[in-house]
Design a protein around this motif. Structure first.
Motif, PDB file in Angstrom:
ATOM      1  N   LEU A   1       0.846  -1.200   0.000  1.00 13.78           N
ATOM      2  CA  LEU A   1       0.000   0.000   0.000  1.00 13.78           C
ATOM      3  C   LEU A   1       0.883   1.252   0.000  1.00 13.78           C
ATOM      4  O   LEU A   1       2.034   1.203   0.447  1.00 13.78           O
ATOM      5  CB  LEU A   1      -0.910  -0.011   1.233  1.00 13.78           C
ATOM      6  N   PRO A   2       0.349   2.372  -0.461  1.00  9.10           N
ATOM      7  CA  PRO A   2       1.167   3.592  -0.459  1.00  9.10           C
ATOM      8  C   PRO A   2       1.454   4.050   0.972  1.00  9.10           C
ATOM      9  O   PRO A   2       0.571   4.068   1.813  1.00  9.10           O
ATOM     10  CB  PRO A   2       0.274   4.617  -1.178  1.00  9.10           C
ATOM     11  N   MET A   3       2.716   4.397   1.208  1.00 13.64           N
ATOM     12  CA  MET A   3       3.133   4.817   2.559  1.00 13.64           C
ATOM     13  C   MET A   3       4.112   5.965   2.428  1.00 13.64           C
ATOM     14  O   MET A   3       5.264   5.764   2.043  1.00 13.64           O
ATOM     15  CB  MET A   3       3.855   3.657   3.270  1.00 13.64           C
ATOM     16  N   GLU A   4       3.684   7.151   2.765  1.00 17.07           N
ATOM     17  CA  GLU A   4       4.608   8.291   2.662  1.00 17.07           C
ATOM     18  C   GLU A   4       5.394   8.457   3.953  1.00 17.07           C
ATOM     19  O   GLU A   4       5.007   7.936   5.002  1.00 17.07           O
ATOM     20  CB  GLU A   4       3.872   9.573   2.289  1.00 17.07           C
TER      21      GLU A   4
ATOM     22  N   ALA B   1       1.841   8.873  -1.604  1.00 21.02           N
ATOM     23  CA  ALA B   1       1.088   9.995  -2.162  1.00 21.02           C
ATOM     24  C   ALA B   1       2.064  11.029  -2.713  1.00 21.02           C
ATOM     25  O   ALA B   1       2.973  11.480  -2.017  1.00 21.02           O
ATOM     26  CB  ALA B   1       0.228  10.616  -1.069  1.00 21.02           C
TER      27      ALA B   1
ATOM     28  N   GLN C   1       0.962   7.071  -6.931  1.00 19.19           N
ATOM     29  CA  GLN C   1      -0.283   7.642  -6.396  1.00 19.19           C
ATOM     30  C   GLN C   1      -0.286   9.154  -6.565  1.00 19.19           C
ATOM     31  O   GLN C   1       0.559   9.850  -6.003  1.00 19.19           O
ATOM     32  CB  GLN C   1      -0.432   7.291  -4.910  1.00 19.19           C
TER      33      GLN C   1
ATOM     34  N   LYS D   1      -6.035   9.093  -6.498  1.00 16.54           N
ATOM     35  CA  LYS D   1      -6.388   8.900  -5.087  1.00 16.54           C
ATOM     36  C   LYS D   1      -7.732   9.532  -4.732  1.00 16.54           C
ATOM     37  O   LYS D   1      -7.920  10.741  -4.916  1.00 16.54           O
ATOM     38  CB  LYS D   1      -5.265   9.508  -4.229  1.00 16.54           C
TER      39      LYS D   1
ATOM     40  N   HIS E   1      -9.331   9.012   2.190  1.00 16.09           N
ATOM     41  CA  HIS E   1      -8.700   9.566   3.397  1.00 16.09           C
ATOM     42  C   HIS E   1      -8.935  11.049   3.640  1.00 16.09           C
ATOM     43  O   HIS E   1      -8.158  11.701   4.330  1.00 16.09           O
ATOM     44  CB  HIS E   1      -7.183   9.259   3.393  1.00 16.09           C
TER      45      HIS E   1
ATOM     46  N   ARG F   1      -7.698   4.351  -5.609  1.00 19.17           N
ATOM     47  CA  ARG F   1      -7.787   3.988  -4.192  1.00 19.17           C
ATOM     48  C   ARG F   1      -8.881   4.846  -3.590  1.00 19.17           C
ATOM     49  O   ARG F   1      -8.835   6.088  -3.673  1.00 19.17           O
ATOM     50  CB  ARG F   1      -6.448   4.217  -3.481  1.00 19.17           C
TER      51      ARG F   1
ATOM     52  N   ARG G   1      -6.939   2.705  10.177  1.00 22.74           N
ATOM     53  CA  ARG G   1      -5.742   1.994  10.635  1.00 22.74           C
ATOM     54  C   ARG G   1      -5.993   1.424  12.014  1.00 22.74           C
ATOM     55  O   ARG G   1      -5.580   2.021  13.013  1.00 22.74           O
ATOM     56  CB  ARG G   1      -4.562   2.957  10.789  1.00 22.74           C
TER      57      ARG G   1
ATOM     58  N   GLY H   1      -5.948  -2.693   5.635  1.00 19.93           N
ATOM     59  CA  GLY H   1      -6.253  -2.838   7.060  1.00 19.93           C
ATOM     60  C   GLY H   1      -5.839  -4.166   7.667  1.00 19.93           C
ATOM     61  O   GLY H   1      -6.322  -4.548   8.743  1.00 19.93           O
TER      62      GLY H   1
ATOM     63  N   SER I   1      -2.684  -5.045   8.708  1.00 16.74           N
ATOM     64  CA  SER I   1      -1.485  -5.090   9.557  1.00 16.74           C
ATOM     65  C   SER I   1      -1.788  -5.424  11.012  1.00 16.74           C
ATOM     66  O   SER I   1      -0.999  -6.104  11.676  1.00 16.74           O
ATOM     67  CB  SER I   1      -0.713  -3.767   9.479  1.00 16.74           C
TER      68      SER I   1
ATOM     69  N   GLY J   1       0.236  -2.256   4.638  1.00 17.57           N
ATOM     70  CA  GLY J   1       0.696  -0.899   4.928  1.00 17.57           C
ATOM     71  C   GLY J   1       1.778  -0.920   5.994  1.00 17.57           C
ATOM     72  O   GLY J   1       2.950  -1.192   5.722  1.00 17.57           O
ATOM     73  N   ARG J   2       1.365  -0.670   7.249  1.00 20.98           N
ATOM     74  CA  ARG J   2       2.354  -0.513   8.322  1.00 20.98           C
ATOM     75  C   ARG J   2       3.327  -1.683   8.426  1.00 20.98           C
ATOM     76  O   ARG J   2       4.506  -1.491   8.743  1.00 20.98           O
ATOM     77  CB  ARG J   2       1.631  -0.301   9.659  1.00 20.98           C
TER      78      ARG J   2
HETATM   79  C1  LIG Z   1       2.968   6.357   8.003  1.00 21.25           C
HETATM   80  C2  LIG Z   1       1.824   6.112   7.066  1.00 21.25           C
HETATM   81  C3  LIG Z   1       1.827   6.724   5.820  1.00 21.25           C
HETATM   82  C4  LIG Z   1       0.757   6.500   4.934  1.00 21.25           C
HETATM   83  N1  LIG Z   1       0.778   7.103   3.712  1.00 21.25           N
HETATM   84  C5  LIG Z   1      -0.237   6.853   2.830  1.00 21.25           C
HETATM   85  C6  LIG Z   1      -0.196   7.410   1.518  1.00 21.25           C
HETATM   86  O1  LIG Z   1       0.747   8.099   1.127  1.00 21.25           O
HETATM   87  N2  LIG Z   1      -1.247   7.120   0.695  1.00 21.25           N
HETATM   88  C7  LIG Z   1      -2.297   6.318   1.068  1.00 21.25           C
HETATM   89  O2  LIG Z   1      -3.216   6.083   0.283  1.00 21.25           O
HETATM   90  N3  LIG Z   1      -2.333   5.781   2.312  1.00 21.25           N
HETATM   91  C8  LIG Z   1      -1.332   6.005   3.173  1.00 21.25           C
HETATM   92  N4  LIG Z   1      -1.346   5.401   4.409  1.00 21.25           N
HETATM   93  C9  LIG Z   1      -2.402   4.420   4.735  1.00 21.25           C
HETATM   94  C10 LIG Z   1      -1.911   3.005   4.400  1.00 21.25           C
HETATM   95  O3  LIG Z   1      -1.695   2.853   3.016  1.00 21.25           O
HETATM   96  C11 LIG Z   1      -2.917   1.927   4.850  1.00 21.25           C
HETATM   97  O4  LIG Z   1      -4.147   2.139   4.214  1.00 21.25           O
HETATM   98  C12 LIG Z   1      -3.158   1.922   6.344  1.00 21.25           C
HETATM   99  O5  LIG Z   1      -1.944   1.991   7.060  1.00 21.25           O
HETATM  100  C13 LIG Z   1      -3.934   0.648   6.762  1.00 21.25           C
HETATM  101  O6  LIG Z   1      -3.274  -0.517   6.331  1.00 21.25           O
HETATM  102  P1  LIG Z   1      -2.365  -1.371   7.359  1.00 21.25           P
HETATM  103  O7  LIG Z   1      -3.308  -1.871   8.396  1.00 21.25           O
HETATM  104  O8  LIG Z   1      -1.749  -2.459   6.549  1.00 21.25           O
HETATM  105  O9  LIG Z   1      -1.355  -0.439   7.915  1.00 21.25           O
HETATM  106  C14 LIG Z   1      -0.309   5.629   5.311  1.00 21.25           C
HETATM  107  C15 LIG Z   1      -0.280   5.024   6.578  1.00 21.25           C
HETATM  108  C16 LIG Z   1       0.762   5.248   7.448  1.00 21.25           C
HETATM  109  C17 LIG Z   1       0.771   4.549   8.774  1.00 21.25           C
END
Ligand SMILES: Cc1cc2nc3c(=O)[nH]c(=O)nc-3n(C[C@H](O)[C@H](O)[C@H](O)COP(=O)(O)O)c2cc1C
Ligand code: SF4
Length: 482
Positions: free
Chosen positions: A61-64, A98, A148, A218, A221, A268, A346, A389, A391, A416-417
């Motif tokens: 998943l995208p994680m900035e 993102a 994204q 996107k 959120h 997304r 989350r 969701g 993790s 994600g996490r």
């Molecule tokens: C530090 C952090 C950065 C994130 N950045 C983005 C992002 O850039 N774009 C996005 O769509 N979701 C982002 N998310 C949400 C995650 O992609 C994911 O939907 C969310 O953490 C739930 O999934 P998980 O339970 O596997 O963590 C971010 C979440 C975290 C914790």
């Protein structure tokens, strides 16, 4: 802040996990045995309608990381995260993170941007990810990588970490109040929206030239794309009817199709939403109440206006129909917003420093994610659906993930996490290696607490690289004060 729910690490065997979820009254099915080898459900490839093959059922998943330069280029921190995405073994990389299409749409002054001057950096992220994946797994023709694209809308903080500079589509009675939006702030005009659409199309063309397989438009959120979907009260061609609220998306898609017809497109989406939650006197999150003159809460796309804490899927189904008609196959299902109902998107045992104690066992939130995705997938079996969701499942992630894929409740298990604390989890699961328990994400939320306090994000508790950084001490101090 502490809470009294049972920790996942204590649910050591199938019987205790089953009993616990049954007692919670949730449906969270899992496989007792993890399959390994070519026939394992998570190892199956997925063939997209465009002929491209995605080599397995894990999606990053995208994680900035709040760690780009002030002019929107990646840094060594960003690159390390993308290398970890490549090392994970997952074959679908959903967007990386993102990336704002222009400066005023950045969620923080360190968010990546896609503009002429950042293309070299974005190119380096993608090619480095591909190279390390090739090195470790021997093939990349079945690796599918997106970028994204975003505008942060109501949650834009482009210049100063602590200063919201919102771009809104309508005035929201609760969010305006919570986030201090000036009641006289003008909403984006239709002409400004049209300019922004052109920026998305320009950005998609650049992403395509860099070699990205697809762009994610996107819509989740609480950011601008998502706000369009709930612009019920906005007059004009981008608000009101479903047709109008999805016009932004359709016009971007039309622009991309005409400029770069071969580029893949994914969406997304926050497939349901609830009202904002705020901490009560015991710090437990409680939904904020607002009712219009008909006694409804009319601001949650995918929520039931008559029962604000329930999901209503009619509009989400209509969106899926629309995506199908636009020939968009890839959909990534998220929900809610990290700014106003973080426990929904989350599920976490430990809230971030600006959050609240979870009002429900976090497993209830996980089950909501999974069963919502299954309900959507059941109605749209031809769409390639990514779930989110997972993790919080921790040790149980692989077995629940396998069950959901095997039973077509979802096509891809989105991670994600967990990829921040334990990037190799997908590779370990696919290879049948035992899980590295000490690296399993325990939902400490430091990766959210840090950026909420102006620091770079990362897994400070479990990733040795961040543990050793000076920011780790600062995060500890912030948590102690909270
Ligand atoms: C530090 C952090 C950065 C994130 N950045 C983005 C992002 O850039 N774009 C996005 O769509 N979701 C982002 N998310 C949400 C995650 O992609 C994911 O939907 C969310 O953490 C739930 O999934 P998980 O339970 O596997 O963590 C971010 C979440 C975290 C914790
Ligand atoms: S800081 Fe690490 S353990 Fe905590 S939620 Fe983030 S990834 Fe998971």
């Amino acid at each position: 802040m502490a809470n009294s729910y049972t920790r996942i690490a204590r649910l050591k065997d199938a019987q205790s996990f089953r009993t616990y979820t049954e007692n919670l009254g949730i449906d969270l099915p899992f496989d007792e045995t993890l399959q390994v080898g070519g026939h394992a459900p998570l190892a199956q490839s997925y063939l997209l309608k465009n002929g491209r093959k995605i080599g397995n059922r894990f999606c990053i998943l995208p994680m900035e990381g709040w760690d780009g330069t002030e002019d929107g280029k990646p840094t060594e921190f960003t690159k390390r995260r993308w290398l970890n995405f490549g090392r994970s073994g997952a074959k679908l990389i959903w967007g990386g993170e993102a990336v704002a299409v222009r400066h005023d749409g950045r969620a923080n002054p360190n968010q990546l941007m896609i503009q002429e001057h950042t293309l070299g950096g974005l190119d380096d992220l993608r090619t480095s990810l591909v190279a390390i994946h090739q090195d470790q797994f021997g093939s990349t023709d079945d690796l599918y990588i997106g970028l994204q694209l975003t505008h942060s809308g109501r949650f834009a903080r482009p210049n100063v970490k602590t200063l919201l500079e919102p771009k809104i589509l309508y005035h929201h009675p609760l969010l305006d109040k919570i986030f201090g939006v000036d009641p006289d702030l003008p909403v984006l005009t239709d002409a400004e929206v049209e300019n922004l659409i052109a920026e998305y199309v320009r950005a998609a063309k650049q992403a395509s030239e860099l070699g990205f397989d697809f762009v994610d438009l996107k819509h989740c959120h609480g950011y601008l794309g998502h706000e369009f979907l709930s612009s019920y009260s906005r007059p004009g061609k981008y608000g009101g009817s479903f047709e109008n609220r999805t016009r932004f998306l359709r016009e971007i898609v039309a622009g991309i199709r005409s400029a770069v017809p071969d580029l893949g497109i994914g969406v997304r989406v926050s497939s349901f939403d609830f009202p904002p939650f705020r901490p009560d006197e015991n710090n437990v999150g409680q939904p904020q109440e607002y009712y219009d003159d008909q006694g409804r809460y009319p601001y949650a796309f995918g929520g039931d206006p008559d029962h604000p804490l329930e999901i209503k899927r009619d509009e989400m189904f209509a969106l899926m129909e629309m995506l199908k008609s636009l020939d968009i196959e890839l959909v990534n299902l998220s929900c809610g917003s990290p700014y106003y109902n973080p426990h929904v998107i989350r599920p976490a045992y430990f809230p971030p420093s600006d959050g609240y104690l979870p009002p429900e066992d976090p497993l209830v939130g996980v089950a909501r994610h999974i069963n919502n995705a299954a309900a959507i997938k059941a109605k749209f079996p031809d769409m390639a659906v990514v779930g989110s969701g997972y993790s919080y499942l921790q040790e149980w992630l692989p077995k629940v993930g396998q069950y959901t894929v095997k039973n077509q409740m979802v096509d891809f298990v989105g991670i994600g996490r967990m990829v921040l604390s334990y990037p190799e989890m997908p590779a370990d699961v696919l290879a049948g290696n035992p899980l590295a328990r000490k690296r399993i994400c325990r939902s400490f939320s430091d990766c959210t607490t840090a950026p909420r306090n102006g620091l770079i994000s990362g897994c400070y508790p479990l990733d040795a690289y961040y543990k050793a950084r000076p920011e780790a001490e600062r995060v500890k101090a912030i948590k102690a004060e909270a």
